[in-house]
Design a protein around this motif. Structure first.
Motif, short mmCIF file in Angstrom:
data_model
loop_
_atom_site.label_atom_id
_atom_site.label_comp_id
_atom_site.label_asym_id
_atom_site.label_seq_id
_atom_site.Cartn_x
_atom_site.Cartn_y
_atom_site.Cartn_z
N LEU A 199 -13.10 2.26 -8.61
CA LEU A 199 -12.58 2.18 -7.25
C LEU A 199 -13.56 1.44 -6.34
O LEU A 199 -14.78 1.55 -6.49
CB LEU A 199 -12.32 3.59 -6.70
CG LEU A 199 -11.33 4.45 -7.51
CD1 LEU A 199 -11.27 5.85 -6.92
CD2 LEU A 199 -9.96 3.80 -7.52
N SER A 200 -13.03 0.71 -5.39
CA SER A 200 -13.90 -0.01 -4.45
C SER A 200 -13.31 0.08 -3.04
O SER A 200 -13.38 1.13 -2.40
CB SER A 200 -14.10 -1.46 -4.90
OG SER A 200 -12.86 -2.13 -5.07
N ARG A 201 -12.71 -1.00 -2.57
CA ARG A 201 -12.24 -1.01 -1.19
C ARG A 201 -11.08 -0.04 -0.97
O ARG A 201 -10.21 0.12 -1.83
CB ARG A 201 -11.82 -2.42 -0.80
CG ARG A 201 -12.99 -3.40 -0.71
CD ARG A 201 -12.46 -4.81 -0.52
NE ARG A 201 -13.52 -5.76 -0.26
CZ ARG A 201 -14.22 -6.39 -1.20
NH1 ARG A 201 -13.98 -6.13 -2.48
NH2 ARG A 201 -15.16 -7.26 -0.88
N LEU A 202 -11.05 0.57 0.19
CA LEU A 202 -9.98 1.49 0.53
C LEU A 202 -9.74 1.44 2.03
O LEU A 202 -10.64 1.13 2.81
CB LEU A 202 -10.30 2.91 0.08
CG LEU A 202 -11.45 3.70 0.72
CD1 LEU A 202 -11.44 5.14 0.22
CD2 LEU A 202 -12.83 3.10 0.43
N THR A 203 -8.50 1.72 2.42
CA THR A 203 -8.13 1.68 3.83
C THR A 203 -6.96 2.61 4.08
O THR A 203 -6.13 2.82 3.20
CB THR A 203 -7.78 0.23 4.26
OG1 THR A 203 -7.47 0.20 5.66
CG2 THR A 203 -6.58 -0.30 3.49
N VAL A 204 -6.90 3.17 5.28
CA VAL A 204 -5.87 4.13 5.66
C VAL A 204 -5.04 3.53 6.79
O VAL A 204 -5.57 2.85 7.67
CB VAL A 204 -6.50 5.48 6.09
CG1 VAL A 204 -5.45 6.42 6.65
CG2 VAL A 204 -7.21 6.13 4.91
N SER A 205 -3.74 3.76 6.76
CA SER A 205 -2.84 3.25 7.80
C SER A 205 -3.19 3.86 9.16
O SER A 205 -3.78 4.94 9.22
CB SER A 205 -1.39 3.55 7.45
OG SER A 205 -1.18 4.95 7.32
N PRO A 206 -2.83 3.19 10.25
CA PRO A 206 -3.15 3.72 11.58
C PRO A 206 -2.67 5.13 11.83
O PRO A 206 -3.33 5.92 12.52
CB PRO A 206 -2.47 2.72 12.52
CG PRO A 206 -2.43 1.44 11.75
CD PRO A 206 -2.21 1.86 10.32
N ASP A 207 -1.50 5.50 11.26
CA ASP A 207 -0.99 6.86 11.47
C ASP A 207 -1.56 7.86 10.46
O ASP A 207 -1.23 9.05 10.50
CB ASP A 207 0.54 6.88 11.41
CG ASP A 207 1.10 6.46 10.05
OD1 ASP A 207 0.31 6.25 9.10
OD2 ASP A 207 2.33 6.34 9.94
N GLY A 208 -2.41 7.39 9.54
CA GLY A 208 -3.05 8.27 8.59
C GLY A 208 -2.16 8.75 7.46
O GLY A 208 -2.54 9.65 6.71
N LYS A 209 -0.99 8.14 7.26
CA LYS A 209 -0.03 8.62 6.27
C LYS A 209 -0.01 7.80 4.97
O LYS A 209 0.70 8.16 4.02
CB LYS A 209 1.37 8.64 6.87
CG LYS A 209 1.52 9.64 8.02
CD LYS A 209 2.95 9.66 8.55
CE LYS A 209 3.10 10.66 9.69
NZ LYS A 209 4.49 10.70 10.21
N LYS A 210 -0.76 6.72 4.92
CA LYS A 210 -0.80 5.89 3.72
C LYS A 210 -2.25 5.54 3.39
O LYS A 210 -3.06 5.28 4.29
CB LYS A 210 -0.03 4.58 3.92
CG LYS A 210 1.45 4.73 4.25
CD LYS A 210 2.27 5.11 3.04
CE LYS A 210 3.76 5.14 3.37
NZ LYS A 210 4.59 5.53 2.20
N LEU A 211 -2.56 5.53 2.10
CA LEU A 211 -3.86 5.10 1.62
C LEU A 211 -3.67 3.94 0.66
O LEU A 211 -2.93 4.04 -0.32
CB LEU A 211 -4.59 6.24 0.90
CG LEU A 211 -5.86 5.85 0.12
CD1 LEU A 211 -6.99 5.49 1.09
CD2 LEU A 211 -6.30 6.96 -0.83
#
Length: 423
Positions: A268-280
């Motif tokens: 695993l490396s880069r990761l990001t979360v949607s503005p509403d926090g409901k998607k990774l």
């Protein structure tokens, strides 16, 4: 000057040549009340080659770069419609795409065939791209506002943090020896960056573009520099096949909160979360190309499929995974008449999967006895194939698959029948 050239050459080589076969994976995320639950796994890139650097344009749209014709270009992925759009057609390779605040435009770093590496703007309305600035060799970037960019800039054999004012054209060096992970800190006017120490450790620090104040937040996981923020102010990092979480307001340190090993995902490396926090969205590699026995790993089977077999027309309708199973109906039509039907299920049983089916005549009278089913135990799952004992699903593309079924003949021979299906 020599060391600077060597570093730029090495960096360009990493961007433009042999890269790992990474994929971008998407999960639904429930992080309310201190929870961290992942569900609805999907490989959204599903592409041979380098797919990486995801960022959310909004809650329903992801940007990332993917391999196409031997180079990396920007992809816009629509979550609801499960659709991809390539948004650039340049001769250069694009990297690190980000939505520009208050504009229908994306910024990205372009590595052109002549070796120049510059930050570009890609207008989504008129499909025009222009140079934002070429006075700095930007490696990574984040927007503070529509006129201010914070970036990691290539210098000698390291990167330095810069603040650039697009109105005045001024570029201010903030601090040397930084990493690639730059982010807006939720509910603040601060930017986070990774500071690399001489002893090999790294720290997450905040930077205030208005006052230039730098504050240490926490130490990173060892040998990890990719991170992201949850809306509640917690930090996520990933290592190997594990995701870790840290709350900067406490002194409890990094905690393991999820493993992607059951999905067959590692490195695993880069990761990001949607503005509403409901998607990774997270980047990783599929381990040995063999996936865990999870319905989420065969989600691509779902849909309405039509084809030809046995001299007639066939149709299968597979549901999305829910309640621990997937369900399908099958029918064979010859001369505008139904010959027979099937009901099929694939369900999770004792850490594996099993496919079971029953046949019915065109009057819906069952062929098998009341409590009997025809069972196909799982043998293995790979990225594009699901192998049951006696039945194989092979993914050709998003809209095409083959199914191979072993059928016993009257003389005892086993004949494998191929069904070619399209959505």
């Amino acid at each position: 000057m020599k060391s600077n050239f060597l570093f730029l050459f090495a960096f360009s080589t990493i961007l433009s040549s042999a890269q790992p076969n990474t994929e971008v994976f998407l999960f639904d995320l429930n992080s309310k009340n201190g929870n961290f639950q992942l569900s609805n796994f999907k490989n959204i890139s599903d592409n041979q080659g380098y797919d990486n650097q995801p960022s959310f344009m909004d809650d329903g749209t992801i940007l990332y770069v993917g391999t196409r014709n031997g180079q990396t270009d920007i992809i816009q992925y629509d979550i609801k419609n499960d659709s991809k759009t390539w948004i650039c057609n340049t001769e250069g390779g694009e990297y690190s795409p980000l939505k520009i605040p208050n504009q229908q435009a994306v910024s990205a770093i372009r590595l052109d065939p002549d070796g120049k590496q510059r930050l570009y703007k890609y207008d989504l309305k008129n499909n025009i791209n222009t140079i934002i600035f070429d006075t700095l060799v930007v490696g990574y970037q984040v927007w503070f506002d529509k006129n201010t960019i914070i970036s990691s800039v290539l210098e000698a054999d390291f990167m330095s943090l810069y603040l650039s004012d697009l109105k005045t054209g001024q570029n201010k060096k903030i601090t040397p020896h930084v990493g690639r992970s730059l982010h807006r800190i939720p509910n603040s006017n601060l930017i986070s960056f990774i500071s690399k120490n001489a002893d090999g450790t790294s720290e997450i620090k905040s930077f205030n573009p208005k006052t230039s104040q730098i504050t240490t937040i926490a130490t990173t996981l060892p040998n990890v520099e990719d991170m992201c923020w949850l809306p509640d102010g917690s930090i996520l990092m990933a290592k190997k096949d594990m995701i870790f979480k840290l709350n900067p307001k406490t002194k409890s340190g990094w905690k393991e909160i999820a493993s992607l090993k059951p999905y067959g995902i590692t490195k695993l490396s880069r990761l990001t979360v949607s503005p509403d926090g409901k998607k990774l969205a997270i980047v990783g590699e599929l381990e040995n190309q063999k996936l865990a026995a999870k319905l989420e790993n065969i989600r691509w089977i779902s849909g309405n499929w039509k084809g030809e077999a046995f001299g007639g027309q066939t149709e299968e309708n597979w549901s999305e995974p829910s309640g621990g199973s997937m369900m399908a109906t099958f029918k064979l039509i010859e001369n505008n008449n139904v010959v027979f039907y099937e009901i099929e299920i694939i369900r999770e049983v004792e850490n594996t999967l099993i496919l079971q089916l029953k046949h019915f005549g065109n009057d819906l009278k069952g062929w098998e006895e009341k409590d009997k089913t025809i069972d196909f135990p799982l043998k293995e799952i790979t990225e594009n194939k699901v192998v049951f004992e006696g039945m194989v699903f092979e993914k050709i593309s998003t809209n095409e698959m083959n199914i191979y079924v072993d059928i016993k003949q009257d003389d005892g021979r086993i004949e494998t029948v191929k069904f070619n299906y399209k959505k």
